[in-house]
Design an enzyme around this catalytic site. Structure first.
Site, short mmCIF file in Angstrom:
data_model
loop_
_atom_site.label_atom_id
_atom_site.label_comp_id
_atom_site.label_asym_id
_atom_site.label_seq_id
_atom_site.Cartn_x
_atom_site.Cartn_y
_atom_site.Cartn_z
N LYS A 1 -1.15 54.57 4.02
CA LYS A 1 -0.70 53.64 2.96
C LYS A 1 -1.77 52.56 2.86
O LYS A 1 -1.84 51.65 3.68
CB LYS A 1 0.64 53.00 3.29
CG LYS A 1 1.23 52.31 2.07
CD LYS A 1 2.02 51.06 2.34
CE LYS A 1 1.22 49.83 2.60
NZ LYS A 1 0.40 49.32 1.47
N GLY B 1 -4.80 44.26 9.51
CA GLY B 1 -4.32 43.29 8.52
C GLY B 1 -4.08 41.96 9.21
O GLY B 1 -4.65 41.69 10.28
N GLU C 1 -5.24 45.60 14.66
CA GLU C 1 -6.47 44.81 14.48
C GLU C 1 -6.14 43.73 13.48
O GLU C 1 -5.85 44.02 12.32
CB GLU C 1 -7.60 45.70 13.93
CG GLU C 1 -8.14 46.71 14.91
CD GLU C 1 -8.82 46.07 16.10
OE1 GLU C 1 -9.20 44.89 16.03
OE2 GLU C 1 -8.95 46.76 17.12
N CYS D 1 -12.66 39.92 8.54
CA CYS D 1 -11.98 39.52 9.77
C CYS D 1 -12.98 38.85 10.72
O CYS D 1 -12.61 38.02 11.53
CB CYS D 1 -11.36 40.73 10.44
SG CYS D 1 -12.50 42.09 10.58
N GLU E 1 -6.64 30.86 10.35
CA GLU E 1 -7.46 31.74 9.51
C GLU E 1 -7.21 31.41 8.04
O GLU E 1 -6.06 31.42 7.59
CB GLU E 1 -7.11 33.21 9.77
CG GLU E 1 -8.03 34.15 9.02
CD GLU E 1 -7.69 35.63 9.22
OE1 GLU E 1 -6.52 36.01 9.04
OE2 GLU E 1 -8.62 36.40 9.56
#
Ligand code: NAD
Length: 497
Positions: A175, A228, A250, A284, A385
Site C-alpha cells: 500500500k 513513515g 523506519e 528522513c 521533526e
C-alpha cells in the site's frame, strides 16, 4: 479527461469495492491532475491477501536464484525506463529531476543487489557437539509481506522492501503513500513485465486510516514493513505487538550536521545546503539542525544565508531549479506553524519563513528555504521533526558539547561531522547516537548495499538495505541430522573420556 487507475489484485487490475477514488495532483502546480486512484477499503485488502497466499505457494517453491533473475530483469527495465520514471515521480512528488533520477538509480542498485542475493541467502554449517551429527541453519520465506511506504522516496523505498521480500520467497502486498500512488503503479507494471508471477504481487491503493489500518490488522499478513512518521509507526507497532507480527519500523529524524572550527567551510557549506534544502527538507535524513563551533559561527552563518537565498525555487521538471514544492498544503501549514513556534520561542529568523509571492509559484506548495539562528537545544525547533526546508542553528563551544546536543533528541537516524581532525572523526563514529554518521559529507546520501536505519524513536532495531534486510524477510530454521545410529543426548552424553 484524467486517467483512472486501479488496484492490482489476483492477477488483474481491479476497481475498489468501495467505489470511491482520490485524486493525485502535481504539488508544483495543482491544476495538473495526474489521475484518480482507488480509495480502497478492508474488502480490497482481504481479496489481495487471499490472492497473495496463493502466490506465496508458487513463489516459495521457485528456486531463489530464479527469483533473483526476475529482479535482474526488473533492474534492466528500470534502467531503460529511468527518464520516464523520474519525470513521472517529479510530477507527483515535486523534488527536482536530478533527485528523482537518483531515486530510480537507488531502485536499480537495489534490484541488482537483490538479484545476486538470490544466489547467496546463506545459512551456516557448524560442528555439532556430538559425534556423527550434522548441524546447520538455513533460511525460509515467511509468507505474505505487507509493505506500507511514505511519499518522499516514491520508488526507492518500495524497492528497498519489495525486492528483498521477494528474493527471500515471500509474496507481497503493498500500500503506497496516497500522495505518490503513480510511481508504485509503474513499478508493479514493470515487475509483471519482468516475469513475476501475478499473484506474488498485489497493489492496493488507499488511505492510511482505512486501507493501511485494515492491512496491518489482517491476521494472514505475518510481516509488516513500514516507513513513515513516528506517530503512525507507534500506532502500527501497537497493533503488530498485539498480533505478534514481525515488524520493521523506519520513522522520523532530527538530524544534525556539526561543523568544527578546523573544518573546510566551503565543503561544509555545500553539505548543509544539500542536506537541509534538497528534497525541500523532506528526507528522513534531512539536516534540520546545524551545530556550529562558536569560532566559525558568525562567519559560516553569513555565507549560509547568502547561499540559501540564492537557491532557485520552481517546478522540478524544468531546468534551473534547486528546490521543489512541499508535498501538500497540510505540510506547508505545518512548516508555517513551526516558523511561528520558533519566533515565539525566541529564535532569530534569518531568512525565509514564508511562501514565495507571485504568479509563477502561486499554484504549488512552495516555501522559502528558512534558517533560524539562536536556537537552543530544548526548543521545539531543535527537538521536533518539521519535514520541510527549515534549518535550526545551534552554537557550541566544543566537540563534547556538540555530541551532547546531537544526542539530546528522541530521534537517532543520521548525523554528520565536518572536521580535519582524524581523532574527532573516529570519536564521532563512536559517540554520535545515530544509525548512520557521515564524516565530511552531509546527513543524506545512503548507499543501497549498506544497512540503513536509525536508533531511538527512529526505528525498532531492524535495518533496510544491504545484507541485514534479508534477515528480516526470512525465518531462520535449524536442521540436525544424526547419522550415528544411536541415541545421543545433547548436553548429557559427552566424549571427554
Ligand atoms: P505517514 O506516516 O503519514 O504515512 C506513511 C504511510 O503510512 C502512508 O502510506 C500512509 O497511508 C500510511 N498510514 C498512515 N496511517 C496509517 C495507519 N493508521 N495504519 C497503516 N498505515 C497508515 O508518513 P509520510 O508523511 O508519508 O512520510 C514522512 C515521514 O516518513 C517522516 O516522518 C519521515 O521522517 C519518515 N521517513 C522515514 C524514513 C526512514 O527510513 N527512517 C524514510 C523516509 C521517510
Amino acid at each position: 479527461m484524467s486517467k483512472t487507475f486501479k488496484n492490482f489484485i489476483a492477477g488483474s487490475w481491479e476497481a475498489p469495492t468501495t467505489g470511491t477514488w482520490f485524486e493525485n495532483r502535481n504539488p508544483a502546480d495543482t491544476r495538473d491532475l495526474i489521475g484518480r486512484f482507488p480509495d480502497s477499503g478492508a474488502a480490497d485488502i482481504r481479496a489481495a491477501v487471499r490472492s497473495a497466499r496463493r502466490g506465496f505457494e508458487i513463489w516459495r517453491r521457485t528456486p531463489a536464484p530464479a527469483r533473483g533473475d526476475v529482479l535482474r530483469r526488473l533492474g534492466d527495465l528500470l534502467v531503460r525506463h529511468k527518464e520516464e520514471l523520474a519525470d513521472g515521480m517529479t510530477r507527483e512528488m515535486g523534488k527536482v529531476l536530478a533527485e528523482t533520477r537518483g531515486d530510480v538509480q537507488e531502485g536499480i542498485d537495489t534490484a541488482y543487489y537483490a538479484a545476486t542475493e538470490g544466489r547467496r541467502l546463506f545459512g551456516h554449517t557448524v560442528p555439532s557437539e556430538l559425534r556423527d551429527k550434522w548441524a546447520m541453519s538455513f533460511r525460509r520465506p515467511i509468507g505474505v509481506a505487507g509493505l506500507i511506504t511514505p511519499f518522499n522516496f516514491p520508488l526507492a523505498i518500495p524497492t528497498w522492501k519489495m525486492f528483498p521480500a521477494l528474493v527471500c520467497g515471500n509474496a507481497v502486498v503493498i500500500k503506497p503513500s496516497e500522495d505518490v500512488p503513480h510511481t508504485t503503479h509503474r513499478l508493479v507494471e514493470l515487475l509483471l513485465e519482468a516475469g513475476l508471477p501475478p499473484e506474488v504481487i498485489q497493489l492496493v491503493h488507499g488511505r492510511g486510516a482505512s486501507a493501511g489500518k485494515a492491512f496491518v490488522e489482517h491476521p494472514d499478513v505475518p510481516v509488516i514493513s513500514f516507513t513513515g512518521s513516528t506517530a503512525t509507526g507507534s500506532f502500527i507497532g501497537e497493533t503488530c505487538g498485539r498480533l505478534h507480527k514481525r515488524l520493521s519500523l523506519e520513522m522520523g529524524g532530527k538530524n544534525a550536521q556539526i561543523v568544527m572550527d578546523d573544518a573546510d567551510l566551503d565543503l561544509a557549506l555545500d553539505g548543509v545546503l544539500w542536506g537541509a534544502f534538497g528534497t525541500t527538507g523532506q528526507r528522513c535524513t534531512a539536516t534540520s539542525r546545524l551545530i556550529l563551533h562558536q569560532k566559525i559561527h558568525d562567519r559560516f552563518l553569513r555565507k549560509l544565508v547568502e547561499a540559501a537565498e540564492g537557491l532557485r525555487l520552481g517546478d522540478g521538471r524544468k531546468p534551473g531549479h534547486d528546490v521543489g514544492p512541499l508535498i501538500h498544503e497540510r505540510s506547508r501549514q505545518k512548516v508555517e506553524s513551526y516558523v511561528a513556534i520558533g519566533q515565539d520561542e525566541g529564535a532569530e529568523l534569518l531568512t525565509g519563513g514564508r511562501k514565495p509571492g507571485g504568479e509563477r509559484l502561486g499554484h504549488g506548495f512552495f516555501f522559502r528555504p528558512t534558517i533560524f539562528a539562536g536556537v537552543t537545544p530544548s526548543m521545539r525547533l531543535a527537538q521536533e521533526e518539521i519535514f520541510g526546508p527549515v534549518l535550526s542553528v545551534l552554537k557550541v563551544r566544543s566537540f563534547d558539547e556538540a555530541v551532547r546536543v546531537n544526542n539530546g533528541v528522541t530521534y537517532g537516524l543520521s548525523s554528520s561531522l565536518y572536521t580535519q581532525d582524524v581523532n574527532l572523526a573516529f570519536r564521532a563514529l563512536q559517540e554520535l547516537d545515530n544509525g548512520i554518521t557521515y564524516v565530511n559529507a552531509p546527513t543524506i546520501g545512503a548507499e543501497a548495499h549498506l544497512p540503513f536505519g536509525g536508533v531511538k524513536q527512529t526505528g525498532n532495531g531492524h535495518r533496510e538495505g544491504g545484507w541485514e534486510v534479508y534477515e528480516f524477510y526470512s525465518e531462520t530454521k535449524v536442521g540436525y541430522v544424526d547419522y550415528s545410529g544411536i541415541l545421543q543426548r545433547a548436553q548429557i552424553d559427552n566424549y571427554d573420556e
